[in-house]
Every structure is written in structure tokens, then in C-alpha cells.
Design an enzyme around this catalytic site. Structure first.
Site, PDB file in Angstrom:
ATOM      1  N   VAL A  68       0.813  -1.126  -0.036  1.00  0.00           N
ATOM      2  CA  VAL A  68       0.022  -0.154   0.026  1.00  0.00           C
ATOM      3  C   VAL A  68       0.903   1.174  -0.251  1.00  0.00           C
ATOM      4  O   VAL A  68       0.731   2.143  -0.709  1.00  0.00           O
ATOM      5  CB  VAL A  68      -1.060   0.135   1.057  1.00  0.00           C
ATOM      6  CG1 VAL A  68      -1.570   1.683   1.570  1.00  0.00           C
ATOM      7  CG2 VAL A  68      -2.123  -1.152   0.931  1.00  0.00           C
ATOM      8  N   ASP A 117      10.786   3.591   5.215  1.00  0.00           N
ATOM      9  CA  ASP A 117      10.579   2.213   5.776  1.00  0.00           C
ATOM     10  C   ASP A 117      11.714   2.078   6.738  1.00  0.00           C
ATOM     11  O   ASP A 117      12.842   2.564   6.606  1.00  0.00           O
ATOM     12  CB  ASP A 117      10.482   1.225   4.599  1.00  0.00           C
ATOM     13  CG  ASP A 117       9.677   0.023   4.926  1.00  0.00           C
ATOM     14  OD1 ASP A 117       8.760  -0.376   4.550  1.00  0.00           O
ATOM     15  OD2 ASP A 117      10.254  -0.664   6.038  1.00  0.00           O
ATOM     16  N   HIS A 145     -17.119 -16.102  -7.656  1.00  0.00           N
ATOM     17  CA  HIS A 145     -16.559 -17.076  -8.420  1.00  0.00           C
ATOM     18  C   HIS A 145     -15.963 -18.207  -7.177  1.00  0.00           C
ATOM     19  O   HIS A 145     -15.298 -17.882  -6.335  1.00  0.00           O
ATOM     20  CB  HIS A 145     -15.096 -16.667  -8.983  1.00  0.00           C
ATOM     21  CG  HIS A 145     -15.594 -15.668 -10.187  1.00  0.00           C
ATOM     22  ND1 HIS A 145     -15.973 -16.232 -11.371  1.00  0.00           N
ATOM     23  CD2 HIS A 145     -15.346 -14.330 -10.298  1.00  0.00           C
ATOM     24  CE1 HIS A 145     -16.295 -15.057 -12.042  1.00  0.00           C
ATOM     25  NE2 HIS A 145     -15.593 -13.862 -11.369  1.00  0.00           N
ATOM     26  N   GLY A 156      -8.387 -15.830   0.727  1.00  0.00           N
ATOM     27  CA  GLY A 156      -6.930 -15.625   1.403  1.00  0.00           C
ATOM     28  C   GLY A 156      -6.264 -14.448   1.351  1.00  0.00           C
ATOM     29  O   GLY A 156      -6.974 -13.262   0.864  1.00  0.00           O
ATOM     30  N   CYS A 197      -5.546  -9.424   3.502  1.00  0.00           N
ATOM     31  CA  CYS A 197      -6.718  -8.406   4.087  1.00  0.00           C
ATOM     32  C   CYS A 197      -8.004  -9.273   4.441  1.00  0.00           C
ATOM     33  O   CYS A 197      -8.092  -9.181   5.941  1.00  0.00           O
ATOM     34  CB  CYS A 197      -7.113  -7.482   2.928  1.00  0.00           C
ATOM     35  SG  CYS A 197      -5.730  -6.386   2.583  1.00  0.00           S
TER      36      CYS A 197
HETATM   37  N1  LIG Z   1      -1.874  -5.125   0.668  1.00  0.00           N
HETATM   38  C1  LIG Z   1      -3.118  -4.857   0.375  1.00  0.00           C
HETATM   39  O1  LIG Z   1      -3.687  -5.259  -0.914  1.00  0.00           O
HETATM   40  C2  LIG Z   1      -3.831  -3.939   1.225  1.00  0.00           C
HETATM   41  C3  LIG Z   1      -4.936  -3.019   0.484  1.00  0.00           C
HETATM   42  C4  LIG Z   1      -5.748  -2.077   1.282  1.00  0.00           C
HETATM   43  C5  LIG Z   1      -5.349  -2.090   2.838  1.00  0.00           C
HETATM   44  N2  LIG Z   1      -4.200  -2.729   3.136  1.00  0.00           N
HETATM   45  C6  LIG Z   1      -3.887  -2.157   4.605  1.00  0.00           C
HETATM   46  O2  LIG Z   1      -2.584  -1.456   4.308  1.00  0.00           O
HETATM   47  C7  LIG Z   1      -1.666  -1.639   5.565  1.00  0.00           C
HETATM   48  C8  LIG Z   1      -0.393  -2.073   4.952  1.00  0.00           C
HETATM   49  O3  LIG Z   1      -0.493  -2.986   4.177  1.00  0.00           O
HETATM   50  P1  LIG Z   1       0.738  -3.775   3.160  1.00  0.00           P
HETATM   51  O4  LIG Z   1       0.337  -4.936   2.602  1.00  0.00           O
HETATM   52  O5  LIG Z   1       1.267  -2.578   2.440  1.00  0.00           O
HETATM   53  O6  LIG Z   1       1.768  -3.959   4.259  1.00  0.00           O
HETATM   54  P2  LIG Z   1       3.216  -4.640   4.148  1.00  0.00           P
HETATM   55  O7  LIG Z   1       3.525  -5.554   5.207  1.00  0.00           O
HETATM   56  O8  LIG Z   1       3.318  -4.972   2.788  1.00  0.00           O
HETATM   57  O9  LIG Z   1       4.130  -3.223   4.535  1.00  0.00           O
HETATM   58  C9  LIG Z   1       4.332  -2.636   5.606  1.00  0.00           C
HETATM   59  C10 LIG Z   1       5.669  -1.954   5.599  1.00  0.00           C
HETATM   60  O10 LIG Z   1       5.538  -0.928   6.729  1.00  0.00           O
HETATM   61  C11 LIG Z   1       6.950  -0.919   7.026  1.00  0.00           C
HETATM   62  N3  LIG Z   1       6.930  -0.395   8.449  1.00  0.00           N
HETATM   63  C12 LIG Z   1       6.471  -1.120   9.740  1.00  0.00           C
HETATM   64  N4  LIG Z   1       6.620  -0.040  10.549  1.00  0.00           N
HETATM   65  C13 LIG Z   1       7.267   0.865  10.197  1.00  0.00           C
HETATM   66  C14 LIG Z   1       7.698   2.116  10.917  1.00  0.00           C
HETATM   67  N5  LIG Z   1       7.461   2.504  12.160  1.00  0.00           N
HETATM   68  N6  LIG Z   1       8.232   2.888  10.101  1.00  0.00           N
HETATM   69  C15 LIG Z   1       8.507   2.835   8.966  1.00  0.00           C
HETATM   70  N7  LIG Z   1       8.205   1.505   8.143  1.00  0.00           N
HETATM   71  C16 LIG Z   1       7.543   0.642   9.023  1.00  0.00           C
HETATM   72  C17 LIG Z   1       7.519  -2.455   7.003  1.00  0.00           C
HETATM   73  O11 LIG Z   1       9.003  -2.622   7.096  1.00  0.00           O
HETATM   74  C18 LIG Z   1       7.008  -2.810   5.725  1.00  0.00           C
HETATM   75  O12 LIG Z   1       7.648  -2.621   4.385  1.00  0.00           O
HETATM   76  C19 LIG Z   1      -2.365  -2.958   6.278  1.00  0.00           C
HETATM   77  O13 LIG Z   1      -3.207  -2.306   7.431  1.00  0.00           O
HETATM   78  C20 LIG Z   1      -3.183  -3.436   5.332  1.00  0.00           C
HETATM   79  O14 LIG Z   1      -4.354  -4.003   6.165  1.00  0.00           O
HETATM   80  C21 LIG Z   1      -3.549  -3.418   2.430  1.00  0.00           C
END
Ligand SMILES: NC(=O)c1ccc[n+]([C@@H]2O[C@H](COP(=O)([O-])OP(=O)(O)OC[C@H]3O[C@@H](n4cnc5c(N)ncnc54)[C@H](O)[C@@H]3O)[C@@H](O)[C@H]2O)c1
Length: 435
Positions: A11, A30, A254, A260, A263
Site C-alpha cells: 500500500v 521504511d 467465483h 486468502g 486483507c
Molecule cells: N496489501 C493490500 O492489498 C492492502 C489493501 C488495502 C489496505 N491494506 C492495508 O494497508 C496496510 C499496509 O498493508 P501492506 O500490505 O502494504 O503491508 P506490508 O507488510 O506489505 O508493508 C508494511 C511496511 O511497513 C514497514 N513499517 C512497519 N513499521 C514501520 C515504521 N515504524 N516505520 C517505517 N516503516 C515501517 C514495514 O517494514 C513494511 O515494509 C495494512 O493495514 C493493510 O491491511 C492492504
């Protein structure tokens, strides 16, 4: 505008790159030093079609930077997006908010001037209040507003979803924050996505309600698929028959091995916990989560049945490991439970996935990873299609099954037409189809 994004995951990275592509100046932070170093070299740590080009061009033009230092990124930023992970807390299903709160504390320390702090991570109702409290406690002098702006992008289509969203939900009642958020999303005006302003708690709940509803739709059609198998009906036709009713809609109907990904599993569980904590149980969602959990292992039983009741000593080929096509994300992928159950049944498993094998290697001990679907199927007693990647949709079935110990295909995504496969003398099992 000057923006910073905390978290360079699916995200954060997509949001940061797309904001830069809209013309904003963006610093993505990050805490993972390898990740930041890779991004600075122009290497993208996740598989997301089209992301590499956007990152490269915006980095080249100086609008997109990567940093390990939150303080440096926050200084002078008009808005700071928190996009860190909110996984399930080990053991109880509540969302683990420790990363969000840690980011809030680090942001607080670096705030100078007015800033809007935006929670993009999926967070339970009330998290914005706590983020605000943490920052206020650390910095009583700071001038800031905490806003909720949940993200609805889908992995695999993240860039088009981000740039052409159905809606942008913004949770704030503060006039300055409203103005800042409108300005950030102004470049999207051409496509006129509704900017939907609500209060912060409502915005937080919209995200969970959306995911729980979609998970329910998937689970509903999966249970109808099971019924179809018992009564000799065809779930694809049932899905089409109901989906043409525009009150229902055809998407997310579908039948398959269960949802899985990063999310739906964690968000349904977290919503259940919110409901329980608020004395307002969400029994429908509780059931959806339980049914989906059972379904993954039930898929392995389907494979075992297709192999004549036992897989002991047999080798099974698995095509597709990521939780869906066009991503390398293995979080809560149904393939993990299916492979484990097959191994528990005494099978050896060989697998192929176009993007996720590197991640899968750590999660699937004992699995032999192969270079392509044809190598994967050699000598196996059944081939199981778990993820519907495009390259699996038009395989040469004679070549694919030619060197198998027995020609059995279990298609958990219904990507093939049963009659076309069966005509070749292959034993074909789909989902929710008459046998
Ligand atoms: N993946 C999806 O498709 C999706 C879609 C919509 C919403 N979300 C939501 O968005 C959020 C992020 O999801 P994601 O899949 O991108 O997560 P992710 O695990 O891919 O990425 C999170 C990143 O944040 C970094 N991080 C953690 N703590 C930190 C800090 N204090 N300072 C700097 N960096 C830090 C981690 O190192 C990691 O690279 C979640 O809450 C998820 O539910 C995800």
C-alpha cells in the site's frame, strides 16, 4: 504538495509512487534498511505490474525519494500517510496496532508546523482517536489533525485501482484537513471519483464492512458450490444467474478454494473482535471466517478423493501458490493449508508459481519447486490448479498430462471447461460442477 508515506509495502509504495505521479513531492520511509536500499537502486521489493516504471520515472524526476529516517521525511510535510502493516495479533485475531502506534510516536517527535496525519493502514474503529492521543501526549504543542483514509486497492491491479478508485473515503470533520485531503486527491478530479467525507470512526468502519461484505459474497458462493456438487447443479451458471441481477452483481461470485491474502482473513477476524468488544456480535461474519478456514483443508480432501481416497506415497503437482494472480503475496494463501494437508496425507508436493516461489520456499518446507507447469506435472498423480494465473489458462493439456503417473486435474478455480478436458481422457474435477 509535500507528502510523506510511512511504510513501503504494497500500500505505501503504490500510494507513494502514484502520489508522486500526480505531481506531489513524496518521501517514502521504511524501517527495513534492505528494502530502502533496494528501492534506492531502483529495485521493487514486491511484484505489482507496472509499479517499476512509475517508481523509476518519478525517482528520476526527483519527486519520489526513499528514506530510513522518519524525522527527515516528516519535516515540512503537509500530510503524512501511515501505511504500515496491521496483521492479526498472534493468538486472538485482534488487529496488531503496534506498528501504527510506533509510527505515530516517531511522527510526533518530528512534527513541525501544521500537518495532517492520515491513517491509510486498515485499522479498527477508534484507532484514529488513539493515534491522536499518542501524538498529543508526546507533543502538546503540535498543530496536527488525524484523518482516516482507508485504501481499497487490490494487489495485482493496484495502480489502476489507486488512480481510478470507485471512491475515496476520508474520515475527518476538520475543515483544514478536509482542504488538505481535497488538494492531495485533486489530480483525480478528471475521473471524478467521489470524495466521500465522513467522520473518522465511520471511515474506519467502512473499510472493514467492505472487506467483510466481499468475504461474505465469496463464502456464500463457495457454499452454494458445495451444494451444487451434491445436487448435480452448476455453480458457474448459478453465479451468472444471480449476478445478472444488478442488486447482487456478478463480481466476487467465483467459487474457489476460499479467500486468502493479506486483507480478508485478518480483517474479518478483526471486525469480529470489534463486534464482540462492543457487545454487538457480527454472527454472519463470524460464520464466514469459520467456514472459510475449514474450506482450505477441505480442498485437500477433494484432491485426495480425486486420487482414489489416498495420496500416501504419491506426488501431487500444485500450480499457483500466491493467494491470487499477479501478486507474489503469500500471506494467508489457501495454497499453504492445501499443501500442508496433502503432505499430512503422505503426499510429496511439487509446485510452480510465476511470482511467489521465493516467498513460498520459506513457508512450505519439503515442497519441490519447479521451473514451469510442464516440469511440475511430470510423474505426479494429480495436478491441482490453486491460483488462476493467466499463463495457466491455455496450457497444452496433452503435454501437461502426458508424463503424469495418472492424468487427474483438480481445478480449484474452474478455469477449464470440464467437457474439453474430459474429452482427452483426463479425469477432471472442478468446483461446484456436475460430475
Ligand atoms: N496489501 C493490500 O492489498 C492492502 C489493501 C488495502 C489496505 N491494506 C492495508 O494497508 C496496510 C499496509 O498493508 P501492506 O500490505 O502494504 O503491508 P506490508 O507488510 O506489505 O508493508 C508494511 C511496511 O511497513 C514497514 N513499517 C512497519 N513499521 C514501520 C515504521 N515504524 N516505520 C517505517 N516503516 C515501517 C514495514 O517494514 C513494511 O515494509 C495494512 O493495514 C493493510 O491491511 C492492504
Amino acid at each position: 504538495m509535500r507528502l510523506s508515506v510511512i511504510g513501503c509495502g504494497y500500500v505505501g509504495l503504490v500510494s507513494g509512487a502514484c502520489f508522486a505521479d500526480f505531481g506531489h513531492d513524496v518521501v517514502c520511509v521504511d524501517k527495513d534498511a534492505d528494502r530502502v536500499a533496494a528501492l534506492r537502486r531502483g529495485e521493487i521489493p514486491i511484484y505489482e505490474p507496472g509499479l517499476d516504471d512509475i517508481v523509476a520515472s518519478n525517482a528520476r524526476q526527483g519527486r519520489l525519494k526513499f528514506s530510513l529516517d522518519i524525522a527527515e521525511a516528516v519535516r515540512g510535510a503537509e500530510a503524512i500517510f501511515i501505511a504500515v502493516g496491521t496483521p492479526s495479533r498472534r493468538g486472538d485475531g485482534h488487529a496488531d496496532l503496534s506498528y501504527v502506534y510506533a509510527a505515530a510516536r516517531e511522527i510526533a517527535a518530528a512534527l513541525d508546523g501544521f500537518a495532517v496525519i492520515v491513517t491509510k493502514s486498515t485499522v479498527p474503529v477508534g484507532t484514529g482517536d488513539e493515534v491522536e492521543r499518542i501524538i498529543r501526549e508526546a507533543r502538546p504543542d503540535a498543530d496536527f489533525v488525524v484523518v482516516s483514509n482507508p485504501e481499497f486497492l487490490r494487489e495485482g491491479a493496484a495502480i489502476s485501482d489507486f488512480k481510478r478508485p470507485d471512491r475515496i473515503v476520508i474520515g475527518t470533520t476538520d475543515a483544514r484537513a478536509r482542504e488538505t485531503m481535497s488538494e492531495i486527491y485533486r489530480p483525480l478530479n478528471l475521473n471524478q471519483p467521489p470524495l466521500f467525507f465522513v467522520d473518522r470512526r465511520t471511515s474506519e468502519l467502512v473499510k472493514y464492512a467492505a472487506n467483510a461484505f466481499l468475504a461474505t459474497k465469496i463464502t456464500f458462493i463457495n457454499e452454494i458450490a458445495d451444494l451444487c456438487e451434491k445436487v448435480g447443479a452448476n455453480v458457474q451458471d448459478v453465479a451468472r444467474g444471480i449476478g445478472l441481477d444488478n442488486r447482487i452483481g456478478g463480481k466476487f461470485l467465483h467459487a474457489g478454494p476460499g479467500y486468502g491474502g493479506s486483507c480478508f482473513p485478518k480483517d474479518t477476524l478483526a471486525l469480529v473482535k470489534t463486534g464482540q468488544d462492543a457487545d454487538s456480535p457480527l454472527r454472519l461474519v463470524e460464520t464466514v471466517a469459520a467456514v472459510n478456514e475449514q474450506r482450505k483443508r477441505a480442498m485437500a480432501k477433494k484432491v485426495i478423493a480425486a486420487c482414489g481416497g489416498s495420496v500416501r506415497g504419491k506426488t501431487i503437482a500444485v500450480l499457483g501458490l500466491a493467494f491470487k494472480p499477479n501478486t507474489d503475496d503469500m500471506r494467508d494463501a489457501p495454497s499453504i493449508a492445501i499443501v500442508t494437508a496433502l503432505q499430512d496425507g503422505g503426499a510429496k508436493v511439487r509446485a510452480f508459481d510465476p511470482a511467489s516461489m521465493e516467498h513460498a520456499r520459506e513457508l512450505m518446507p519439503g515442497v519441490e519447486f519447479c521451473g514451469d507447469p510442464y516440469a511440475c506435472s511430470e510423474g505426479t498423480s494429480a495436478l491441482v490448479i490453486v491460483t488462476e494465473w493467466d499463463p495457466f489458462r491455455a496450457l497444452d493439456l496433452d503435454r501437461l498430462t502426458g508424463k503424469m503417473a495418472s492424468r487427474v486435474i483438480v481445478d480449484l478455480r474452474n478455469i477449464y471447461r470440464p467437457e474439453e478436458v474430459r474429452r482427452r481422457g483426463i479425469h477432471y474435477v472442478g468446483i461446484g460442477l456436475p460430475s
